[in-house]
Scaffold this motif. Sequence first.
Motif, mmCIF file in Angstrom:
data_model
loop_
_atom_site.group_PDB
_atom_site.id
_atom_site.type_symbol
_atom_site.label_atom_id
_atom_site.label_comp_id
_atom_site.label_asym_id
_atom_site.label_seq_id
_atom_site.Cartn_x
_atom_site.Cartn_y
_atom_site.Cartn_z
ATOM 1 N N GLU A 145 0.842 -1.201 0.000
ATOM 2 C CA GLU A 145 0.000 0.000 0.000
ATOM 3 C C GLU A 145 0.875 1.248 0.000
ATOM 4 O OE1 GLU A 145 -3.786 0.556 2.431
ATOM 5 O OE2 GLU A 145 -2.381 1.886 3.488
ATOM 6 N N LEU A 146 0.525 2.194 -0.858
ATOM 7 C CA LEU A 146 1.175 3.500 -0.907
ATOM 8 C C LEU A 146 0.131 4.573 -0.606
ATOM 9 C CD1 LEU A 146 3.346 3.136 -4.153
ATOM 10 C CD2 LEU A 146 4.008 2.648 -1.789
ATOM 11 N N ARG A 147 0.495 5.546 0.242
ATOM 12 C CA ARG A 147 -0.408 6.635 0.611
ATOM 13 C C ARG A 147 0.204 7.965 0.140
ATOM 14 N NH1 ARG A 147 -0.318 3.034 4.853
ATOM 15 N NH2 ARG A 147 1.331 4.181 5.951
ATOM 16 N N PHE A 148 -0.617 8.758 -0.547
ATOM 17 C CA PHE A 148 -0.141 9.993 -1.133
ATOM 18 C C PHE A 148 -0.834 11.201 -0.506
ATOM 19 C CE2 PHE A 148 0.701 6.752 -4.299
ATOM 20 C CZ PHE A 148 2.007 7.041 -4.674
ATOM 21 N N LEU A 149 -0.231 12.375 -0.711
ATOM 22 C CA LEU A 149 -0.802 13.602 -0.176
ATOM 23 C C LEU A 149 -2.112 13.946 -0.871
ATOM 24 C CD1 LEU A 149 -0.413 16.078 1.689
ATOM 25 C CD2 LEU A 149 0.806 17.185 -0.207
ATOM 26 N N ALA A 150 -2.152 13.724 -2.171
ATOM 27 C CA ALA A 150 -3.368 13.988 -2.957
ATOM 28 C C ALA A 150 -3.806 12.720 -3.664
ATOM 29 C CB ALA A 150 -3.106 15.112 -3.974
ATOM 30 N N LYS A 151 -5.029 12.708 -4.103
ATOM 31 C CA LYS A 151 -5.579 11.545 -4.790
ATOM 32 C C LYS A 151 -4.874 11.344 -6.127
ATOM 33 C CE LYS A 151 -9.935 9.697 -6.571
ATOM 34 N NZ LYS A 151 -11.391 9.941 -6.741
ATOM 35 N N PRO A 152 -4.229 10.194 -6.330
ATOM 36 C CA PRO A 152 -3.528 9.972 -7.595
ATOM 37 C C PRO A 152 -4.506 9.617 -8.708
ATOM 38 C CG PRO A 152 -3.257 8.066 -6.180
ATOM 39 C CD PRO A 152 -4.016 9.085 -5.385
ATOM 40 N N ASP A 153 -4.119 9.955 -9.917
ATOM 41 C CA ASP A 153 -4.941 9.663 -11.085
ATOM 42 C C ASP A 153 -4.593 8.269 -11.608
ATOM 43 O OD1 ASP A 153 -6.460 9.630 -13.342
ATOM 44 O OD2 ASP A 153 -5.398 11.249 -14.373
ATOM 45 N N PRO A 154 -5.548 7.339 -11.652
ATOM 46 C CA PRO A 154 -5.232 5.990 -12.136
ATOM 47 C C PRO A 154 -4.680 5.968 -13.556
ATOM 48 C CG PRO A 154 -7.367 6.018 -11.024
ATOM 49 C CD PRO A 154 -6.945 7.435 -11.173
ATOM 50 N N ALA A 155 -5.077 6.942 -14.366
ATOM 51 C CA ALA A 155 -4.634 6.938 -15.763
ATOM 52 C C ALA A 155 -3.159 7.287 -15.900
ATOM 53 C CB ALA A 155 -5.482 7.921 -16.576
ATOM 54 N N THR A 156 -2.614 8.039 -14.969
ATOM 55 C CA THR A 156 -1.220 8.481 -15.085
ATOM 56 C C THR A 156 -0.313 7.899 -14.007
ATOM 57 O OG1 THR A 156 -1.755 10.461 -13.787
ATOM 58 C CG2 THR A 156 -1.895 10.638 -16.192
ATOM 59 N N THR A 157 -0.852 7.075 -13.125
ATOM 60 C CA THR A 157 -0.045 6.499 -12.032
ATOM 61 C C THR A 157 0.582 5.191 -12.491
ATOM 62 O OG1 THR A 157 -1.475 7.490 -10.356
ATOM 63 C CG2 THR A 157 -0.090 5.650 -9.666
ATOM 64 N N LYS A 158 1.855 5.044 -12.203
ATOM 65 C CA LYS A 158 2.585 3.831 -12.569
ATOM 66 C C LYS A 158 3.342 3.324 -11.335
ATOM 67 C CE LYS A 158 6.033 1.950 -15.750
ATOM 68 N NZ LYS A 158 6.999 2.251 -16.863
ATOM 69 N N ILE A 159 3.134 2.028 -11.012
ATOM 70 C CA ILE A 159 3.785 1.418 -9.848
ATOM 71 C C ILE A 159 4.408 0.096 -10.283
ATOM 72 C CG2 ILE A 159 3.473 0.473 -7.528
ATOM 73 C CD1 ILE A 159 1.144 2.375 -7.170
ATOM 74 N N THR A 160 5.648 -0.120 -9.907
ATOM 75 C CA THR A 160 6.368 -1.362 -10.209
ATOM 76 C C THR A 160 6.958 -1.934 -8.933
ATOM 77 O OG1 THR A 160 8.424 -0.162 -10.693
ATOM 78 C CG2 THR A 160 6.938 -0.613 -12.555
ATOM 79 N N VAL A 161 7.080 -3.266 -8.898
ATOM 80 C CA VAL A 161 7.701 -3.952 -7.755
ATOM 81 C C VAL A 161 8.703 -4.953 -8.311
ATOM 82 C CG1 VAL A 161 7.337 -5.295 -5.656
ATOM 83 C CG2 VAL A 161 5.553 -3.737 -6.457
ATOM 84 N N THR A 162 9.936 -4.842 -7.880
ATOM 85 C CA THR A 162 10.984 -5.777 -8.310
ATOM 86 C C THR A 162 11.671 -6.353 -7.080
ATOM 87 O OG1 THR A 162 12.559 -3.941 -8.524
ATOM 88 C CG2 THR A 162 11.413 -4.663 -10.526
ATOM 89 N N GLY A 163 12.041 -7.643 -7.191
ATOM 90 C CA GLY A 163 12.713 -8.321 -6.095
ATOM 91 C C GLY A 163 14.142 -8.658 -6.447
ATOM 92 N N PRO A 164 14.743 -9.616 -5.725
ATOM 93 C CA PRO A 164 16.107 -10.038 -6.019
ATOM 94 C C PRO A 164 16.249 -10.497 -7.466
ATOM 95 C CG PRO A 164 15.391 -10.914 -3.903
ATOM 96 C CD PRO A 164 14.189 -10.298 -4.539
ATOM 97 N N ASP A 165 17.418 -10.279 -8.043
ATOM 98 C CA ASP A 165 17.706 -10.619 -9.447
ATOM 99 C C ASP A 165 16.812 -9.843 -10.407
ATOM 100 O OD1 ASP A 165 19.547 -12.477 -8.468
ATOM 101 O OD2 ASP A 165 18.039 -14.068 -8.424
ATOM 102 N N ASN A 166 16.258 -8.713 -9.930
ATOM 103 C CA ASN A 166 15.426 -7.834 -10.764
ATOM 104 C C ASN A 166 14.192 -8.562 -11.309
ATOM 105 O OD1 ASN A 166 15.025 -5.202 -11.735
ATOM 106 N ND2 ASN A 166 15.837 -5.725 -13.753
#
Length: 210
Positions: A55-76
């Motif tokens: 979960e990520l919490r932001f100061l303002a409501k993010p726009d789903p159309a322009t929000t990008k989130i990635t998660v990488t672990g060991p060995d990329n």
Amino acid sequence: MGGRVARVARTWPAAFGVALGVSLLPAAPAAAHNSLTGSDPRDGARVATAPARIELRFLAKPDPATTKITVTGPDNVAASGGAPTFTGNRVRLPFKPGKAGLYIVGYRVASSDGHPVSGEVRFTLTTGTPADPSASATAPATTSATAVPPASPSGGPAATSSADASRSAVPAAEERADSGGRGWLWALGGAVLLAALVVGLLLRRRSARG
């Protein structure tokens, strides 16, 4: 004197309004920029049990159309388990853990003024995912198969091995050898006794003749 006080009293509200407006001018552009206010797991955390989601919490409501989130672990290796969901100023992303090690959550959101804001959250997973269930299930089966002796074709207990048969045959052979030795001694004793009787009879006959 009274005229000066009256003029100051009349100009004070206007001066206060100008000062207040000037003080708020720098804050307006800053408030337009979005920013991260918190996360779960938090940045720099060390967790033993992998969370089901990030979960990520932001100061303002993010726009789903322009929000990008990635998660990488060991060995990329990518560790996101699906598309993010948006609830107010919160963004949640399913987490698909892999090896133990460092995981990096990268985000990029757009502010209300159009300026993009990017950053990352880092946390360490101290324990990896469990081993393949099929492999763990096969190992005990192999061990039990080697431990249990195979059944005989007739359904009875399995035949003993050649080593066990030789060990069980040794006492029987020794028993037969002991029995044969005792029988030979009995035969020898009987022969000696018979010879003694014959010699005694011969001696009596000679003494009677003499």
